[in-house]
Design a protein around this motif. Structure first.
Motif, PDB file in Angstrom:
ATOM      1  N   PRO A  23     -12.949   3.531   3.322  1.00 16.25           N
ATOM      2  CA  PRO A  23     -13.236   4.005   1.960  1.00 16.25           C
ATOM      3  C   PRO A  23     -12.744   5.432   1.713  1.00 16.25           C
ATOM      4  N   ALA A  24     -12.876   6.324   2.704  1.00 11.19           N
ATOM      5  CA  ALA A  24     -12.427   7.702   2.520  1.00 11.19           C
ATOM      6  C   ALA A  24     -10.918   7.774   2.379  1.00 11.19           C
ATOM      7  N   LEU A  25     -10.207   7.005   3.202  1.00  8.87           N
ATOM      8  CA  LEU A  25      -8.748   7.008   3.098  1.00  8.87           C
ATOM      9  C   LEU A  25      -8.285   6.467   1.754  1.00  8.87           C
ATOM     10  N   LEU A  26      -8.900   5.376   1.301  1.00 11.18           N
ATOM     11  CA  LEU A  26      -8.512   4.796   0.018  1.00 11.18           C
ATOM     12  C   LEU A  26      -8.806   5.742  -1.141  1.00 11.18           C
ATOM     13  N   ALA A  27      -9.885   6.525  -1.029  1.00  7.06           N
ATOM     14  CA  ALA A  27     -10.217   7.478  -2.091  1.00  7.06           C
ATOM     15  C   ALA A  27      -9.145   8.549  -2.225  1.00  7.06           C
ATOM     16  N   LEU A  28      -8.526   8.941  -1.111  1.00  7.76           N
ATOM     17  CA  LEU A  28      -7.442   9.908  -1.157  1.00  7.76           C
ATOM     18  C   LEU A  28      -6.113   9.253  -1.506  1.00  7.76           C
ATOM     19  N   LEU A  29      -5.889   8.057  -0.987  1.00  3.11           N
ATOM     20  CA  LEU A  29      -4.614   7.367  -1.193  1.00  3.11           C
ATOM     21  C   LEU A  29      -4.437   6.883  -2.624  1.00  3.11           C
ATOM     22  N   LYS A  30      -5.480   6.280  -3.168  1.00  2.58           N
ATOM     23  CA  LYS A  30      -5.418   5.693  -4.514  1.00  2.58           C
ATOM     24  C   LYS A  30      -4.182   4.806  -4.680  1.00  2.58           C
ATOM     25  N   PRO A  31      -4.073   3.740  -3.899  1.00  5.25           N
ATOM     26  CA  PRO A  31      -2.882   2.885  -4.002  1.00  5.25           C
ATOM     27  C   PRO A  31      -2.792   2.234  -5.376  1.00  5.25           C
ATOM     28  N   ALA A  32      -1.587   2.172  -5.906  1.00  5.55           N
ATOM     29  CA  ALA A  32      -1.361   1.611  -7.238  1.00  5.55           C
ATOM     30  C   ALA A  32      -0.481   0.377  -7.142  1.00  5.55           C
ATOM     31  N   ALA A  33      -0.584  -0.473  -8.121  1.00  2.00           N
ATOM     32  CA  ALA A  33       0.200  -1.707  -8.159  1.00  2.00           C
ATOM     33  C   ALA A  33       1.687  -1.387  -8.054  1.00  2.00           C
ATOM     34  N   GLY A  34       2.360  -2.136  -7.188  1.00  7.82           N
ATOM     35  CA  GLY A  34       3.797  -1.981  -7.030  1.00  7.82           C
ATOM     36  C   GLY A  34       4.219  -0.952  -6.010  1.00  7.82           C
ATOM     37  N   GLU A  35       3.297  -0.114  -5.545  1.00 12.66           N
ATOM     38  CA  GLU A  35       3.648   0.882  -4.541  1.00 12.66           C
ATOM     39  C   GLU A  35       3.830   0.233  -3.174  1.00 12.66           C
ATOM     40  N   GLU A  94      13.104  -1.644  10.128  1.00 12.95           N
ATOM     41  CA  GLU A  94      12.389  -2.042   8.907  1.00 12.95           C
ATOM     42  C   GLU A  94      11.868  -0.857   8.088  1.00 12.95           C
ATOM     43  N   VAL A  95      12.045   0.346   8.608  1.00 14.14           N
ATOM     44  CA  VAL A  95      11.577   1.546   7.909  1.00 14.14           C
ATOM     45  C   VAL A  95      12.801   2.325   7.430  1.00 14.14           C
ATOM     46  N   ALA A  96      12.932   2.465   6.114  1.00 14.29           N
ATOM     47  CA  ALA A  96      14.093   3.131   5.532  1.00 14.29           C
ATOM     48  C   ALA A  96      13.732   4.529   5.047  1.00 14.29           C
ATOM     49  N   GLU A  97      14.707   5.414   5.079  1.00 19.00           N
ATOM     50  CA  GLU A  97      14.504   6.768   4.568  1.00 19.00           C
ATOM     51  C   GLU A  97      14.166   6.726   3.079  1.00 19.00           C
ATOM     52  N   GLY A  98      13.076   7.373   2.714  1.00 20.90           N
ATOM     53  CA  GLY A  98      12.665   7.405   1.320  1.00 20.90           C
ATOM     54  C   GLY A  98      12.239   6.059   0.767  1.00 20.90           C
ATOM     55  N   GLY A  99      11.842   5.150   1.655  1.00 21.33           N
ATOM     56  CA  GLY A  99      11.533   3.790   1.226  1.00 21.33           C
ATOM     57  C   GLY A  99      10.080   3.542   0.856  1.00 21.33           C
ATOM     58  N   PHE A 100       9.216   4.556   0.954  1.00 25.40           N
ATOM     59  CA  PHE A 100       7.783   4.324   0.773  1.00 25.40           C
ATOM     60  C   PHE A 100       7.180   5.333  -0.206  1.00 25.40           C
ATOM     61  N   ASP A 101       6.208   4.847  -0.950  1.00 27.40           N
ATOM     62  CA  ASP A 101       5.465   5.709  -1.871  1.00 27.40           C
ATOM     63  C   ASP A 101       4.373   6.488  -1.160  1.00 27.40           C
ATOM     64  N   ALA A 102       3.913   5.971  -0.024  1.00 25.64           N
ATOM     65  CA  ALA A 102       2.843   6.634   0.722  1.00 25.64           C
ATOM     66  C   ALA A 102       2.929   6.250   2.192  1.00 25.64           C
ATOM     67  N   ALA A 103       2.504   7.171   3.048  1.00 24.24           N
ATOM     68  CA  ALA A 103       2.358   6.907   4.481  1.00 24.24           C
ATOM     69  C   ALA A 103       0.961   7.343   4.880  1.00 24.24           C
ATOM     70  N   VAL A 104       0.310   6.544   5.702  1.00 24.99           N
ATOM     71  CA  VAL A 104      -1.068   6.851   6.090  1.00 24.99           C
ATOM     72  C   VAL A 104      -1.219   6.787   7.604  1.00 24.99           C
ATOM     73  N   PHE A 105      -2.132   7.611   8.098  1.00 24.74           N
ATOM     74  CA  PHE A 105      -2.543   7.586   9.502  1.00 24.74           C
ATOM     75  C   PHE A 105      -4.052   7.362   9.496  1.00 24.74           C
ATOM     76  N   LEU A 106      -4.483   6.157   9.729  1.00 22.89           N
ATOM     77  CA  LEU A 106      -5.906   5.819   9.726  1.00 22.89           C
ATOM     78  C   LEU A 106      -6.439   5.889  11.157  1.00 22.89           C
ATOM     79  N   LEU A 107      -7.067   7.005  11.502  1.00 21.78           N
ATOM     80  CA  LEU A 107      -7.626   7.229  12.840  1.00 21.78           C
ATOM     81  C   LEU A 107      -6.582   7.026  13.933  1.00 21.78           C
ATOM     82  N   SER A 108      -5.337   7.377  13.631  1.00 23.24           N
ATOM     83  CA  SER A 108      -4.279   7.235  14.624  1.00 23.24           C
ATOM     84  C   SER A 108      -3.605   8.555  14.977  1.00 23.24           C
TER      85      SER A 108
END
Length: 241
Positions: A23-35, A94-108
């Motif tokens: 829940p804390a990560l999602l509150a900061l991330l705020k993922p949006a449709a299509g991201e 499978e990971v492209a430069e500039g290919g993502f709207d967000a990157a997360v580290f969940l307890l990692s």
């Protein structure tokens, strides 16, 4: 360690994952449709269904073949899971430069070293305007083997004792399942300055106390106050201008 970790965390996450960390990560991330969200050090993939519930796309990366296989079995319908090194994402096809709207580290992030290489990898994968979210045990209060709870008899207060903080530490953790890992402690400044070095500007901080309660007793009030006031987790969000 993979079999033990997957068995402990499970497909849905541990209680700490479900009640606090996710829940804390999602509150900061705020993922949006299509991201498109990149989960670095995804482990069993417990975050995947939460990202797709927001109609966002999900890619998880982990260095453990067994954990990637576990994630595919349980969450393959929610995204893709690939093998990769968090500190060298450029080498992951499978990971492209500039290919993502967000990157997360969940307890990692505290299991990954070097820190600066992991942050630079995440920044590389982000599009301009993208964001990175780190969710970790609080480095100011939870230093492996160098912090703990104490009781002040005279003041009748529960306090958090910190024996070392500024020094970076690679702390061997208790082994399970025939293996052992290290937890990498760094002071808060290492994370903020590391993000800034990668051109990522911190714009959100979330400090999360534990949910634990204590049975009634003569020190119950002090115990509850300490649990409310001393955070267990720290969340940081930074944006790529």
């Amino acid at each position: 360690m993979a079999d033990w970790y997957a068995g402990w965390v499970g497909a849905e996450g541990s209680e700490h994952h479900r009640r606090l960390a996710i829940p804390a990560l999602l509150a900061l991330l705020k993922p949006a449709a299509g991201e498109h969200v990149l989960d670095v050090g995804c482990g069993p993939g417990v975050l995947a269904p939460h990202v797709t519930a927001a109609n966002a796309r999900y890619t998880g990366v982990d260095a453990s073949r067994k954990l990637v296989a576990f994630a595919r079995r349980h969450h393959g319908a929610h995204g893709r899971f690939v093998m990769g090194d968090a500190t060298r994402l450029r080498e992951t096809r499978e990971v492209a430069e500039g290919g993502f709207d967000a990157a997360v580290f969940l307890l990692s992030i505290q299991d990954i070293d070097p820190l600066e290489d992991a942050l630079a990898s995440a920044a590389w994968a982000l599009r301009p305007g993208g964001r990175v979210v780190l969710l970790m045990t609080h480095p100011c209060f939870r230093v492996p083997r160098q912090s703990g709870w104490g009781w002040d008899t005279q003041r009748r207060l529960r306090y958090r004792r910190i024996d070392r903080y500024l020094t970076r530490l690679a702390v061997p953790m208790k082994g399970y399942g025939g293996g052992a890992t290290r937890s990498y402690h760094r002071p808060l400044s290492a994370y903020v300055n590391g993000l800034a070095t990668c051109g990522l500007l911190v714009d959100g901080v979330h400090e999360i106390p534990t949910f634990k309660t204590h049975p009634p007793g003569p020190n119950a009030r002090a115990e509850r106050t300490a649990m409310r006031e001393i955070p267990l987790f720290l969340g940081l969000r930074a944006v790529k201008p």
